[in-house]
Enzyme design. Structure first.
Site, PDB file in Angstrom:
ATOM      1  CB  THR A  24     -11.729 -15.021  19.638  1.00 59.01           C
ATOM      2  OG1 THR A  24     -13.306 -14.208  18.619  1.00 59.01           O
ATOM      3  CG2 THR A  24     -11.129 -14.752  20.390  1.00 59.01           C
ATOM      4  CG  ASP A  25      -8.759 -13.552  14.603  1.00 57.40           C
ATOM      5  OD1 ASP A  25      -9.361 -14.773  15.001  1.00 57.40           O
ATOM      6  OD2 ASP A  25      -7.546 -13.378  14.230  1.00 57.40           O
ATOM      7  CB  ALA A  26     -12.964 -14.409  11.008  1.00 60.86           C
TER       8      ALA A  26
END
Length: 143
Positions: A24-26
Site C-alpha cells: 500500500t501507499d501513504a
C-alpha cells in the site's frame, strides 16, 4: 499456494493475492505499480502450473520470457488485507510472443485489467526467438 486452473483450458488460471501493508501507499491503498507485480507473479505461476520452469528454460535452452508491452487500466482501489484473485488468460500465441489478458478481482469486482505481451528471447543475442515447439504445444492445448 497453487493456481486454480479453469477446467476448460490450461490457458487460464487464477492466482490468489493478499494485500499486505508493504503493497500500500501513504493513502492506504495498493500502490499502482504493485498491480503489475501481482500480475507478474500470476503469469509465472500460470507457466509453472503448465510444468514450465523458467530457470531451466534459461539454463537448458538459452531462452527467457520478458515483458515487451503492457496496456493497463486501473478501475478501483484495493486496500490492506483485501483478498484478491489475478485471472490470467493466454489469448494469443505468436511465433515469438504470448499475449495475456489479466484481471485483478476482489470478489466479482474488477479492480485492474491489463493486456501484457511477453516476448521469447535468446539470451546470447538478446533478440526475439521462436517459442520452442514443445512450449507452443502446451500453450495451444486444450484441457
Amino acid at each position: 499456494m497453487a493456481p486454480i486452473h479453469n477446467t476448460s483450458s490450461p490457458r487460464q488460471s487464477v492466482w490468489p493475492v493478499r494485500v499486505y501493508y508493504e503493497d500500500t501507499d501513504a493513502g492506504g491503498v495498493v500502490y499502482y505499480a504493485n498491480y503489475l507485480r501481482f500480475c507478474e507473479r500470476a503469469r509465472t505461476e500460470c507457466l509453472r502450473a503448465l510444468g514450465i520452469n523458467q530457470h531451466s528454460l534459461r539454463g537448458d535452452l538459452g531462452i527467457v520470457f520478458v515483458v515487451r508491452r503492457v496496456e493497463a487500466d486501473y478501475l478501483r482501489s484495493a486496500e490492506l488485507d483485501d483478498e484478491l484473485q489475478v485471472m490470467s488468460t493466454i489469448y494469443d500465441i505468436g511465433a515469438a510472443s504470448l499475449k495475456f489478458e489479466q484481471h485483478v478481482l476482489r470478489g466479482d469486482t474488477c479492480l485492474f485489467k491489463a493486456h501484457v505481451t511477453i516476448a521469447c528471447l535468446d539470451v546470447e543475442r538478446w533478440r526475439a526467438t521462436r517459442i520452442p515447439d514443445f512450449l507452443r504445444t502446451l500453450f495451444e492445448s486444450e484441457a
